[in-house]
Design an enzyme around this catalytic site. Structure first.
Site, PDB file in Angstrom:
ATOM      1  N   ASP B 130      53.175 141.977  68.464  1.00 21.70           N
ATOM      2  CA  ASP B 130      51.720 141.830  68.447  1.00 21.70           C
ATOM      3  C   ASP B 130      51.260 140.676  69.343  1.00 21.70           C
ATOM      4  O   ASP B 130      50.331 140.811  70.143  1.00 21.70           O
ATOM      5  CB  ASP B 130      51.260 141.605  67.005  1.00 21.70           C
ATOM      6  CG  ASP B 130      49.764 141.463  66.887  1.00 21.70           C
ATOM      7  OD1 ASP B 130      49.268 140.336  67.137  1.00 21.70           O
ATOM      8  OD2 ASP B 130      49.083 142.438  66.579  1.00 21.70           O
ATOM      9  N   TRP B 163      46.888 144.301  66.398  1.00 20.15           N
ATOM     10  CA  TRP B 163      47.577 145.440  67.032  1.00 20.15           C
ATOM     11  C   TRP B 163      48.585 146.036  66.062  1.00 20.15           C
ATOM     12  O   TRP B 163      48.767 147.246  65.994  1.00 20.15           O
ATOM     13  CB  TRP B 163      48.237 145.010  68.338  1.00 20.15           C
ATOM     14  CG  TRP B 163      47.250 144.341  69.248  1.00 20.15           C
ATOM     15  CD1 TRP B 163      47.278 143.050  69.701  1.00 20.15           C
ATOM     16  CD2 TRP B 163      46.045 144.924  69.788  1.00 20.15           C
ATOM     17  NE1 TRP B 163      46.181 142.797  70.492  1.00 20.15           N
ATOM     18  CE2 TRP B 163      45.416 143.918  70.565  1.00 20.15           C
ATOM     19  CE3 TRP B 163      45.443 146.188  69.696  1.00 20.15           C
ATOM     20  CZ2 TRP B 163      44.198 144.150  71.235  1.00 20.15           C
ATOM     21  CZ3 TRP B 163      44.240 146.405  70.366  1.00 20.15           C
ATOM     22  CH2 TRP B 163      43.648 145.399  71.115  1.00 20.15           C
ATOM     23  N   ASP B 164      49.253 145.180  65.299  1.00 21.38           N
ATOM     24  CA  ASP B 164      50.173 145.674  64.273  1.00 21.38           C
ATOM     25  C   ASP B 164      49.438 146.528  63.238  1.00 21.38           C
ATOM     26  O   ASP B 164      49.909 147.596  62.850  1.00 21.38           O
ATOM     27  CB  ASP B 164      50.815 144.491  63.540  1.00 21.38           C
ATOM     28  CG  ASP B 164      52.029 143.929  64.259  1.00 21.38           C
ATOM     29  OD1 ASP B 164      52.622 144.633  65.094  1.00 21.38           O
ATOM     30  OD2 ASP B 164      52.380 142.766  63.981  1.00 21.38           O
ATOM     31  N   PHE B 165      48.297 146.039  62.784  1.00 23.20           N
ATOM     32  CA  PHE B 165      47.613 146.772  61.714  1.00 23.20           C
ATOM     33  C   PHE B 165      46.962 148.066  62.221  1.00 23.20           C
ATOM     34  O   PHE B 165      46.929 149.066  61.497  1.00 23.20           O
ATOM     35  CB  PHE B 165      46.594 145.876  61.004  1.00 23.20           C
ATOM     36  CG  PHE B 165      47.237 144.919  60.035  1.00 23.20           C
ATOM     37  CD1 PHE B 165      47.898 145.393  58.909  1.00 23.20           C
ATOM     38  CD2 PHE B 165      47.218 143.548  60.250  1.00 23.20           C
ATOM     39  CE1 PHE B 165      48.521 144.533  58.010  1.00 23.20           C
ATOM     40  CE2 PHE B 165      47.833 142.666  59.366  1.00 23.20           C
ATOM     41  CZ  PHE B 165      48.485 143.160  58.243  1.00 23.20           C
ATOM     42  N   GLY B 168      49.899 150.385  62.533  1.00 24.23           N
ATOM     43  CA  GLY B 168      50.360 150.849  61.226  1.00 24.23           C
ATOM     44  C   GLY B 168      49.499 151.980  60.696  1.00 24.23           C
ATOM     45  O   GLY B 168      50.007 153.020  60.246  1.00 24.23           O
TER      46      GLY B 168
END
Lengths: 410, 410
Positions: B130, B163-165, B168
């Protein structure tokens, strides 16, 4: 375009970012997404940036590959047509209020197995937008330079409307979850997703809420340093800024090798009595000493040389780009299979267009499609979905209840 | 917990944030999500914040409501068990490398209709996290105070791993899209989602990439002001900071009324010859003049009074909270149905636990569930999914290939 969702039709009555994003992701995987707007355009139809001709570049990217129906949504007749369209398809994404004419109950009255996903502000009905839920989340008061005075430092808003985009992706997921349930049981369902809950819920899911409660106080402002691990921005000898991250033993040893600081790191280890090789905790605790020696090394090397070393070592790093640089970066855009050739955008402006984030190896991804002109598919959709005759549609157009393509708008 | 995804079992071989988040969202809607880790814990098992006993508050929130299987993933036998579990369920979420032992091809060799979602770094196989894709996106160099010198201003990283969330949530969506396609066709599918593509693709979807290319240069740094509309942070007479946003005519007139600045705004309109009532463009263009008079008004009113006025007027606003304040805010947490009572968390620490972002009106949401202890479900899952006898499982435990619950770890 992949056809994973082919055969699925969705009515999207939507504006701004979160709700159109949910429809966009579905459309990019092959669903027929019919965005229904007020005939003058939704509240986001003029969202910046506008071209010289007044076309929104925001709108034409968030609404790619969709169809557009334009109705007089201030009239009972136009509203009833939208309700009928939602009934006819059975799937609805919207950010209209819970008690509006497009309430789940109103639509489900004629379509009991309706699956609807409704984006709200806060769970209690209070209005919210990405900007305001972000203020509540706590992130802006943790963001910014570490040297800022903790008491007087201003909040720093994130520019990315992250809550909108997380909500959009989540709502696309929630819709498919609702459909999966309906496939299994025959039952419809209303799923409500408050933007504010996505924000405070993400604070919780990330562990940060538990962290605050466990510690009993706020986290110190860390600037660009990574919380609980080793990573920060550095500046190369020729002034390039870049970010490095080491959250694994492999990433750490790659960094140490590429920066050529093994001896200096070993000296810090001797001095502090800890080993950095396998411990995020130690690397984080002693970050100031480590940052200083990494920056000292970086300052003596040009970026091209450093990047080559980091790549060879298998380190995780990235150069900061301005967004204009990013948009023109061949590695990110022109040579990235995520992007395809420009379709005929409503703006008339041609530029690489994004495909779905998901790609299927060895399967042709097809070319990205353009956003519609407002009302471009009004006649087609009213005919196909509601079975209206061309005469009936013409009468609705004459009455101003239905509008057709705004391609030639002044 | 809602049962929208009941009957669905997913193997998650995962670490860090994006990939566990995809599993979390599925688990919170009723899927059986079996996280399989190396027996010493995945790379994220010690992710900050850690309690005094060394339990990760991050891990126990990102892995709620899942089952945990712990295997020696450095041994061929442990790896083969993971492959067999993925084959047995037919659904896989992972961030292991494309060419690892858990490649789609390797698993699909024994389960042709496998649907797998694989989170990658960049599309071309380069590593990314991220933090590093964020550096490439352009946002950090647009973030921060407007008065900073554009040339020398440092990047400002967003703290939220957005960006991770987004990735996901998108991967949870992509998995269900793949399953929907399999339900229709019988075909399996590998879906790859590069974190870097989510970042640069979101820049594109938001319209910002087109904006950069159309303008041919970067956007000016705006501080906390909203791009292309009216909104910013203000400070009340008693020093409270709050964010306001007006992107619609209704939001604008509510703000003007609540701040009591109708006359001053009218004066700016006369001076500039524009009307602010219905134009984001004019409100944005003349923001400096408007900000000054809104701040002047806010500075003379205590926050409680101002908030009451803003609420009465129906304005969109929110007070900035530190994250510790947010975690203790009854409106956000204790009185928010998103949160339920604390289950028995592995950490032993009790605090409100988040449910799914999606809620179903008039349907009981059930209580949030705890994350598992590492290996808590090894025996159950190996028995149920692979049909291993208790003797066979005991032998694998003796050999160190399988580990059981780490509840009593020192």
């Amino acid at each position: 375009m992949y056809d994973l969702l082919s055969g699925l039709s969705i009515i999207e009555a939507s504006s701004f970012v979160a709700s159109p994003t949910a429809g966009l992701y579905c459309a990019q995987l092959g669903a027929e997404v019919i965005r229904v707007d007020h005939k003058a355009g939704g509240l986001d139809y003029d969202r910046y940036m506008l071209t010289a001709e007044g076309r929104s570049l925001s709108w034409e990217n968030l609404n790619r590959a969709k169809k557009s129906v334009a109705l007089d949504l201030q009239s009972d007749e136009g509203r009833e047509l939208l309700v009928e369209l939602a009934r006819a398809t059975g799937q609805l994404i919207t950010n209209l209020p819970v008690n509006s004419f497009l309430s789940h109950a109103a639509v489900a009255a004629g379509r009991p197995d309706l699956v609807s996903v409704r984006i709200m502000g806060w769970h209690d009905g209070r209005q919210a937008m990405d900007f305001t839920v972000n203020a509540a989340s706590g992130y802006p008061l943790m963001t910014g330079p570490a040297e800022w005075d903790p008491v007087s430092a201003p909040p720093v808003n994130q520019l990315l409307p992250a809550w909108d985009f997380i909500t959009g992706a989540y709502c696309a997921f929630a819709l498919l979850a609702g459909l999966r349930h309906r496939d299994a049981t025959g039952q419809g369902k209303e799923l409500r997703v408050p933007l504010g809950d996505v924000a405070i819920g993400t604070v919780a899911n990330s562990g940060a809420m538990a962290e605050m409660l466990y510690r009993g106080s706020d986290r110190e402002r860390l600037g660009n340093a990574i919380w609980g691990a080793f990573g920060r921005d550095f500046v190369s000898g020729d002034g390039q800024r870049f970010m490095v991250a080491a959250l694994t033993a492999k990433q750490w040893s790659a960094l140490v090798g590429a920066f050529g600081v093994a001896d200096e790191v070993a000296a810090v280890e001797r001095r502090t009595g800890v080993s950095f090789a396998t411990s995020d905790h130690h690397r984080f605790t002693h970050r100031e000493a480590l940052f200083a020696l990494f920056q000292s090394a970086a300052g003596g090397i040009d970026y091209a040389d450093l990047a080559a070393r980091l790549t060879r070592a298998g380190a995780t790093f990235e150069r900061y780009r301005t967004m204009h640089e990013a948009a023109n970066d061949p590695e990110l855009v022109a040579n990235n299979p995520l992007f395809g050739p420009s379709p005929a955008n409503p703006s008339g402006f041609a530029y690489p267009a994004a495909r779905s984030f998901a790609n299927v190896p060895d399967e042709p991804a097809g070319d990205p499609r353009a956003a519609p002109y407002l009302g471009e598919h009004s006649e087609e959709v009213l005919s196909q979905r509601l079975g209206l005759s061309s005469g009936a549609i013409a009468a609705l157009i004459d009455k101003g209840v239905v509008a057709t393509s705004d391609k030639d708008k002044p």
